[in-house]
Write an enzyme that holds these catalytic residues in place. Structure first.
Site, short mmCIF file in Angstrom:
data_model
loop_
_atom_site.label_atom_id
_atom_site.label_comp_id
_atom_site.label_asym_id
_atom_site.label_seq_id
_atom_site.Cartn_x
_atom_site.Cartn_y
_atom_site.Cartn_z
N ASP A 567 0.84 -1.19 0.00
CA ASP A 567 0.00 0.00 0.00
C ASP A 567 0.88 1.25 0.00
OD1 ASP A 567 -2.56 1.47 0.39
OD2 ASP A 567 -1.58 2.00 2.30
N HIS A 570 4.77 3.99 -3.38
CA HIS A 570 5.62 5.08 -3.85
C HIS A 570 6.05 6.01 -2.72
CE1 HIS A 570 1.35 6.04 -4.23
NE2 HIS A 570 1.68 7.25 -3.81
N ASP A 668 -10.21 1.73 -4.97
CA ASP A 668 -9.98 3.13 -4.63
C ASP A 668 -10.87 4.07 -5.44
OD1 ASP A 668 -7.94 2.58 -2.80
OD2 ASP A 668 -6.48 2.40 -4.40
#
Length: 1587
Positions: A567, A570, A668
């Protein structure tokens, strides 16, 4: 479902089989290392069981390269990121010094990501790495409950696996599964819908926000899963997961949330050092205060306190936003003087400065300029400056002051001004931060309260502030801003922590919470107010509790689940994720790791993938803007193209794009029912299902839930599976939404993946309709799906409109299924208060396993071998999948092609899966045909350029590929020059592929051009038989099978050619092989460029020789390939040693020597042969190169050639052309005649002098002279009007005034001719002494008297004069330098002696190394080394040697034969030999370096080794050029600094020959390289690159 039975699985490979045994089908990928390359941004994917082979690139051939890799050396050995093993270099060749084929290998048996690095200085220190990279190994997803089933399984035991491309994953939000006992029923929905992997959002205890990603306690399960009677834990989930594997064949993965925790996590309060708080991160204090200011401002607006200033408590207009901006910037923020956290108290610092001056404080050290030093605790006005620097810069003398006090006052004044300036700059910087903060704050308010696409909250309140907080603090800290600022300092600040979030467009490799970042102050964070950002530091010792806690969390997670989704990957520090995943893989080695990256850069994505071992990146179809865009996503992520080339199992490791986990919708994002229309989910799912990659979806998508199932706000539960009809909530069945259709799609996707349907084709039929094909490259069956999307609600859902008909090659055997999406008025959606429900008023009408005639959506009609699909009733939301098979004729044709290809030694598969290998060796077998071919035949089969082919008169020339141009060779090598680039890159759009698909012209060309030659007729018929079947297969498959045939044939032919050559060639490296093929390229028979016929007596010594058609050596391609320009005496005999003698082609070499010997006239061998009858005798050097070739031949094969009969064309200078048998002489007599004519001296005029033989030369140039200067023994000749050596450019520009002027006459005694004559005489002296040569000297005319001169005396005369007349000493020697004013450079050997013009003697050119090789006895080794060093520094280029010293007035380095200027130095290419860098002389230069290094080694220890290293370094550029050149050759010359020269031949015989001679000499030296080659048991049967 019955349609699943139509799938047949075959391994998608080609298996190599030798004549004796079948090799295993282990895949080998070859990665070439190049110096200075960092490939951390390049993605390479491998599979377990493969071999990774490292090769050295040209830049590393000479370096002592050591390579290290952290892939475990043994199976089941735990991975240690910091444990590197040095890989051992091996060589497949028998060379002692040639490193071109060195390789090191890694046996791939462990999943994960692995690093390699190499050094080029012999060290093992990674700090000295000259290059590095990563490779990613896919996990094997076992449908077994063992943690590592491969440890226990027997070798013959098969463990069922889930391949990555067959994954169908569904996301479920774990908190919506309800109490744990109810999970199975809710998860069964996924199973019954055909998903084989379930993605669980975090199952741990959640924080107060109840967000699925805000975890309160990572080590405990969410208590909402408990029942009154039982508390559930990880063990219970693990048991369920295992049962899912056993009963449902369904794997599981979950999220790893590593970079934040819920802000109410108890352990965070106990260990506040784990977060970014105001004690360990005091740089956040100003940002915290801004955060509180904005919160209080928001609360005040909600209380109506700013209504008078234009800001009401309900924000809904743009003018409200402008008022907020104005009030913040002009009133609120200035009041708090936030700049004081960064500035200094000038008065305090000034007092300290003054005190230091008064105390005369010593200066310890200082900096060049005075800078503001930030207070590390970020207290108000506590920043400072370096006082030592201040004293150094500002405590200075002040001229004109009257007292010490005045000086101090003025110093303080200057210093104060500087401090004020520093404060001013800092205040401006802080103000910029605050302005940005206000802009970002207002932009957030705009989205939340004003924008139409935002939530439009309306009234401002404590629950809905203008913007969410960036920091959390204990409730007890809440108070006035003054009180909250007090809490920032001291121990209380440790409980004030920064929340986590996302920074749009930020560098993901940098931590946005670091001290040098101002993200929190500038309000650039999109905050997650319920979660605190975790502060790991650089290593575990920086925050031991946090590292251990998250490690335990990771280990607990992977013990249960087969994979993890990283999760917020980045924003997770890479080193943290590395550490956690290393721990995870120790527990589950084949862990499946996925992530969703938002870096905005594929290169940055690849860094994350490489360092973390991410197997799949999440992609989403919902990101597409239209149907065409969605189709492009399938093309990009969904597999290789239909009709892709068959790749050899040993192939280059090419960069790849990240493997995709392709979702129709991720959890999402909003529902496609909202974003697009209810008609779109099913066709878009069908599009995703046809992608050859992992696919995924979100629970609720299949039920047509018309809203976003929010990870924070949603509290209703999923429904459970029911087996009965018409269930009511909390139950559902396959009639809900598109569930039944999704099951069919999932099963289809799975079967396509496991049965080898790996190729994909996307065809856009209309703006909203797309056809996608999944093709099996083994049996060539296809499944074609057509979907009608609806990105917007259709105006008329029942209208089909026009859709372009779909044309398919072959037959449509069945409709696998068709589905029509419809709406009914009988139901209306009402949101269920307890369970997540979807639209009830839409349904799918699905029909399966239909005959084409029974379809209600499409009409199928036949047109020849094709099937045409017309769309009859194909409304929005419709999907149809058809099975397509090839016609029987096409299938049979492919089987016949495969049988033909199997003759190369490949195991091909039949449609039934059986292997096909033709072991027969009858006359029709390819190997049997090839075994009868000679090297002369190979010239026809593999090479021949356009003019050579046209010379046959059979109507063939080089094949012209439309859009690409003519092939460089008519033979197979011409095709390979293109295919070698097209195949590895699978470039199906290349013009060659287009030409193959459009017609059979090229296939016919390949076969028919061979059939016109008797010796290659059988091979041509073989090609016609095999390639002829291409006419009967679908055109999209033609490039693939054409390449398979051509490439396989080429490899066999090339290998057969190697077997017919010398042991030196057979045992050599790829470099040696490539150069040796020059023997095939340049040596052949061309009808319009024949050599003279040979004496019939030759047949008695050389059986089966064709005396009427001896082969000839072309000088170069394409300019010197045919006609009178093909055969040059000089070029032939310079090239003959390398191309024919070293390759073992002694018979061909002998015949060429005899043929040219028959043309002797005036004591000379012709320059341009022109079949003998039209020969020109205008060169002085060809005869001496001829002598050298005879000598070289005798060294290999003995002196019997000297007795061979030569058929003389011109028994005397004035005779007419004679035929063989009219005047035959032994070769030794012809040789002696040549020597005698030189000894006597001769002046003659060329026959037919004038424009009919040369329209450029002046009349005086046709006058020739040869002879011997008996004062020195040097041969001489020529005049200033002609050019009789290889530097033979004659000016031709009347405009520039150089017409008829030789650019390089080199009259007198040219240095290489003196050396060549010395070589011949020395050799003949020995033969005469052995009574092998019947003459021991010549008769010379001295002072008018005939005098006998023995070879011995002649040699002595040359030797005694050579150094005296050719060496230019480093220091001036008046005795030997009659013209010192002409010396341009010292420490060299002259280019000539007694030349005209006289100054030409002193020019530095690359000719003297030739003399050094053929007659080393002439040179003093020390002088030779000095001269070679000069040549290296002055003349050496990247590929060749400059032909003239750049200091010379005539030097021009770039050659352009088309130059039509008035500059006489370059017009019409006048500078041909006055600067451009010719390749062939570098061979002699390097050989000379090697010879004299060996000679000087006793005096200069280490010289030989360093010279070998130097030579190999120089040859790297030649290797690279040969390997990259479509001509597979070396050019005639280059322009300055190795630049391409368009006027040069791209392939030149002597260039190749002379470089090959260097490699031969290196082997002969006998000095073994640092890395001793040895045969390796690894399969090297296929070369890495098919060149």
């Amino acid at each position: 479902m019955s349609f699943l039975g139509s799938f047949t699985a075959f391994p998608n490979d080609i298996i190599y089989k030798s004549a004796q045994k079948t090799m295993l089908t282990k895949q080998i990928r070859v990665l070439t290392l190049n110096g200075g390359e960092n490939r951390e941004t390049t993605l390479y994917r491998l599979q377990k069981g493969w071999i990774l082979r490292f090769n050295l690139g040209p830049s590393l051939f000479v370096s002592p390269v050591r390579i290290f890799c952290n892939h475990p050396t043994k199976k089941n050995e735990p991975f240690d990121r910091n444990k590197y093993t040095e890989l051992k270099w091996n060589s497949p060749s028998g060379s002692k010094v040639d490193r071109h084929d060195l390789f090191a290998e890694v046996q791939i048996h462990t999943a994960g990501s692995f690093n390699y690095y190499f050094t080029a200085d012999g060290s093992k220190d990674r700090q000295h790495a000259d290059g590095e990279g990563y490779f990613l190994v896919d996990p094997i997803l076992s449908l077994s409950t063992n943690d590592n089933p491969s440890e226990e399984a027997d070798d013959d035991e098969e463990v069922e696996e889930l391949c990555l491309d067959s994954i169908q994953c569904q996301t479920v939000i774990a908190k919506l599964l309800g109490p744990f006992p109810e999970w199975e029923g809710r998860l069964k929905v996924s199973y019954e819908t055909g998903y084989n992997m379930i993605h669980f959002t975090p199952i741990q205890e959640l924080g107060q926000s109840n967000s699925a990603y805000s975890i309160r306690n990572q080590l405990c399960l969410n208590p909402s899963f408990n029942t009154k009677d039982k508390k559930y834990g990880y063990n219970d989930v693990e048991k369920l997961v295992n049962e899912m594997v056993v009963n449902w064949k369904t794997l599981s993965l979950t999220d790893l949330v590593l970079n934040h925790t819920a802000n109410d996590s108890p352990w965070l309060q106990e260990h506040p050092e784990c977060g970014y708080n105001l004690v360990n991160s005091p740089h956040l204090k100003p940002a915290f205060l801004v955060d509180r200011i904005l919160l209080h401002f928001s609360l005040d607006i909600g209380d109506g306190k700013y209504e008078a200033k234009g800001i009401p408590d309900t924000i809904d207009k743009m003018e409200h936003l402008e008022a907020i901006r104005r009030v913040l910037q002009e009133e609120v923020l200035p009041h708090f003087k936030l700049h004081e956290f960064f500035t200094m108290d000038i008065e305090i610092i000034l007092r300290d400065f003054k005190r230091a001056i008064e105390e005369a404080r010593p200066i310890a050290s200082s900096r060049p300029q005075l800078d503001l030093i930030q207070d590390p605790q970020y207290r108000r006005n506590k920043s400072t400056v370096d006082m030592n620097t201040a004293l150094h810069l500002y405590n200075t003398d002040k001229p004109g002051v009257s007292s010490r006090a005045e000086r101090i006052q003025r110093c303080c004044g200057d210093f104060k001004a500087k401090l004020e300036d520093l404060n001013r700059h800092k205040m401006a910087e802080v103000q910029d931060h605050l302005n940005t903060a206000v802009s970002n704050f207002v932009a957030n308010v705009k989205y939340r309260f004003v924008d139409g696409h935002g939530p439009r909250i309306g009234k401002v309140s404590a629950k809905e502030p203008l913007m969410w907080n960036y920091f959390v603090q204990p409730k007890s800290y809440d108070g006035t801003l003054a009180a909250e600022e007090v809490n920032m300092d001291g121990d209380s600040g440790k409980l004030i922590m920064a929340v986590n979030g996302w920074v749009m467009g930020d560098d993901p490799l940098r931590n946005f919470a670091d001290p040098d970042r101002y993200v929190y102050l500038r309000r650039e964070l999109i905050p997650w107010g319920d979660s605190c950002k975790l502060r790991f530091g650089k290593e575990p010792k920086d925050c031991p509790y946090l590292w251990q806690h998250m490690k335990e969390y990771t280990e607990k997670t992977v013990k249960v689940f087969h994979g993890v989704r990283l999760d917020n990957c980045h924003s997770t520090p890479i080193h943290v994720a590395e550490y956690m995943l290393d721990a995870a893989r120790k527990i589950r080695p084949d862990l499946y790791v996925v992530a969703e990256l938002f870096t905005g850069s594929e290169c940055v994505d690849n860094i994350f993938m490489n360092k973390l071992g991410i197997n799949s990146l999440i992609r989403e179809a919902l990101s597409a803007n239209d149907c065409q865009d969605q189709g492009r996503l399938v093309y990009k992520y969904g597999g290789t193209s239909v009709g892709s080339f068959i790749q050899p199992r040993v192939q280059p490791l090419l960069p790849t794009t990240a493997h995709a986990l392709f979702f129709d919708q991720t959890h999402d994002n909003e529902s496609p029912v909202e974003k697009r229309s209810p008609y779109d989910p099913f066709p878009s799912s069908a599009i995703v299902a046809m992608a050859c990659c992992a696919t995924g979806s979100n629970r609720g998508y299949d039920q047509l839930v018309p809203h976003h199932i929010h990870v924070v706000n949603e509290e209703r539960l999923y429904m459970s599976w029911a087996t009965w009809d018409l269930p009511e909530p909390p139950f559902m069945n396959d009639k809900f939404g598109i569930t039944a259709g999704k099951k069919i799609l999932n099963q289809l996707h799975y079967q396509l993946g496991v049965t080898g349907f790996s190729e994909v084709y996307v065809d856009q039929l209309s703006h909203d309709t797309v056809a996608i094909t999944r093709h099996n490259p083994i049996n060539h069956d296809s499944y074609v799906m057509v979907a009608r999307t609806a990105f917007h609600h259709p105006h008329n859902p029942k209208e089909t409109g026009y859709i372009r008909p779909l044309t398919l090659d072959g037959d449509i055997t069945e409709i696998v299924f068709e589905a029509k999406f419809s709406m009914t008025d009988g139901y209306k959606y009402e949101k269920n208060p307890k369970y997540i429900n979807g639209l009830p008023n839409y349904y799918l009408d699905i029909r399966e396993n239909l005959s084409p005639e029974a379809s209600g959506l499409i009409k199928v009609r036949k047109q020849g071998d094709s099937s045409i699909v017309d769309f009859h009733t194909f409304t929005p939301g419709c999907v149809v999948v058809v099975k397509q098979v090839l016609p029987t004729r096409a299938k049979n044709a492919i089987l016949k092609i495969r049988r033909g290809v199997s003759q190369f030694g490949y195991l091909m598969r039949s449609y039934s899966g059986r292997t096909m290998f033709d072991e027969s060796f009858d006359k029709s077998n390819f190997h049997a045909i090839v075994s009868k071919l000679t090297l002369s035949d190979m010239n026809i089969v593999l090479y021949r350029c356009d003019s050579e082919e046209k010379a046959d008169g059979n109507g063939f020339g080089a094949y012209d590929i439309p859009g690409h141009g003519p092939m460089v060779y008519c033979g197979l090598r011409g095709l390979m020059a293109v295919l070698a680039h097209v195949r590895p890159n699978n470039d199906l759009g290349h013009p060659l592929c287009n030409n193959l698909r459009e017609g059979n012209w090229l296939s016919d060309y390949v076969a028919k051009r061979l059939q016109v030659h008797p010796t290659t007729k059988d091979l041509g018929q073989w090609f016609e038989g095999v390639l002829g079947h291409l006419k009967d297969i679908p055109r999209f498959l033609v490039p693939c099978y054409f390449d398979t045939v051509i490439t396989g044939a080429y490899v066999v032919l090339r290998d057969q050619a190697m077997k017919l050559m010398s042991e030196f060639i057979q045992d050599g490296s790829t470099f040696v092989h490539m150069l040796s093929l020059g023997s095939l390229q340049f040596c052949g028979f061309v009808k319009n460029a024949k050599l003279p016929k040979l004496s019939e007596f030759v047949k008695s010594t050389t059986p089966k020789v064709d005396v009427d058609h001896p082969l000839s050596l072309a000088a170069g391609f394409p300019h010197f390939a045919s006609g009178y320009m093909r055969n040059w005496g000089r070029d032939t005999f310079i090239a003959i040693r390398g191309l024919l003698l070293l390759t073992g082609r002694f018979c061909d070499a002998k015949l060429i020597i005899l043929a040219y010997g028959g043309c002797l006239r005036h004591g000379l061998i012709p320059n341009l042969l022109n079949e003998g009858s039209g020969a020109r005798y205008n060169c002085r050097d060809a005869v001496w190169w001829w002598f050298q070739a005879i000598q070289d031949y005798c060294k290999f094969k003995g002196t019997d050639i000297l007795k061979e009969k030569v058929a003389r064309l011109y028994p005397s200078d004035d005779s007419t052309v004679h035929q063989p048998g009219e005047y035959d002489q032994p070769l030794y007599e012809v040789m002696q005649e040549a020597l005698q004519r030189h000894a006597e001296g001769l002046k003659y005029r060329e026959r037919n002098a004038g424009t009919q033989i040369d329209d450029q030369m002046k009349d005086e140039g046709f006058n020739n002279e040869i002879g011997v200067d008996w004062e020195t023994g040097f041969v001489f000749g020529g005049n200033e009007h002609n050019c009789g050596t290889w530097m033979d450019k004659m000016g031709s520009s009347a405009k520039a005034g150089n017409k008829g002027k030789p650019a390089t006459p080199r009259s007198g005694s040219a240095v290489e001719l003196v050396g060549l004559s010395m070589s011949a005489l020395t050799w003949l002296e020995k033969l005469a002494a052995q009574k092998v040569y019947p003459y021991d000297g010549v008769s010379a005319i001295k002072n008018g008297v005939s005098t006998k001169v023995t070879f011995k005396d002649w040699c002595a005369l040359i030797k005694s004069n050579f150094e005296k007349h050719f060496w230019i000493n480093v220091d001036q020697e008046a005795e030997y330098e009659p013209h010192p004013e002409l010396i341009n450079r010292r420490g060299i050997y002259k280019d000539s002696f007694f030349a005209k013009p006289f100054w030409a003697d002193f020019q530095l050119r690359p000719n003297f190394p030739i003399a050094m090789i053929v007659a080393p006895q002439l040179f003093t080794p020390e002088h030779a080394w000095i001269a070679l060093t000069q040549a290296e520094e002055v003349l050496l280029g990247s590929l060749g040697m400059k032909t003239l010293d750049p200091r010379d007035w005539a030097y021009v380095g770039d050659y352009d034969n088309s130059n039509d200027s008035s500059d006489p130095k370059v017009a019409h290419g006048f500078n041909y030999h006055n600067g451009p860098e010719w390749i062939w002389p570098i061979g002699y230069f390097l050989r000379a370096k090697l010879y004299y290094a060996k000679a000087l080694e006793p005096k200069k220890k280490g010289l030989l080794k360093s010279t070998i290293s130097f030579i190999k370094t120089r040859l790297t550029s030649h290797y690279a050029h040969v390997m990259d050149s479509p001509w597979q050759s070396l050019p005639e010359l280059t322009n300055s600094n190795g630049q391409f020269c368009a006027s040069s031949c791209p392939a030149q015989a002597w260039s190749v020959a002379c470089v090959l001679e260097v490699l031969y000499d290196l082997e002969e030296v006998g000095l073994v390289d640092d890395i001793a080659p040895r045969r390796n048991s690894a399969d090297l049967s296929q070369q890495t690159v098919l060149v």
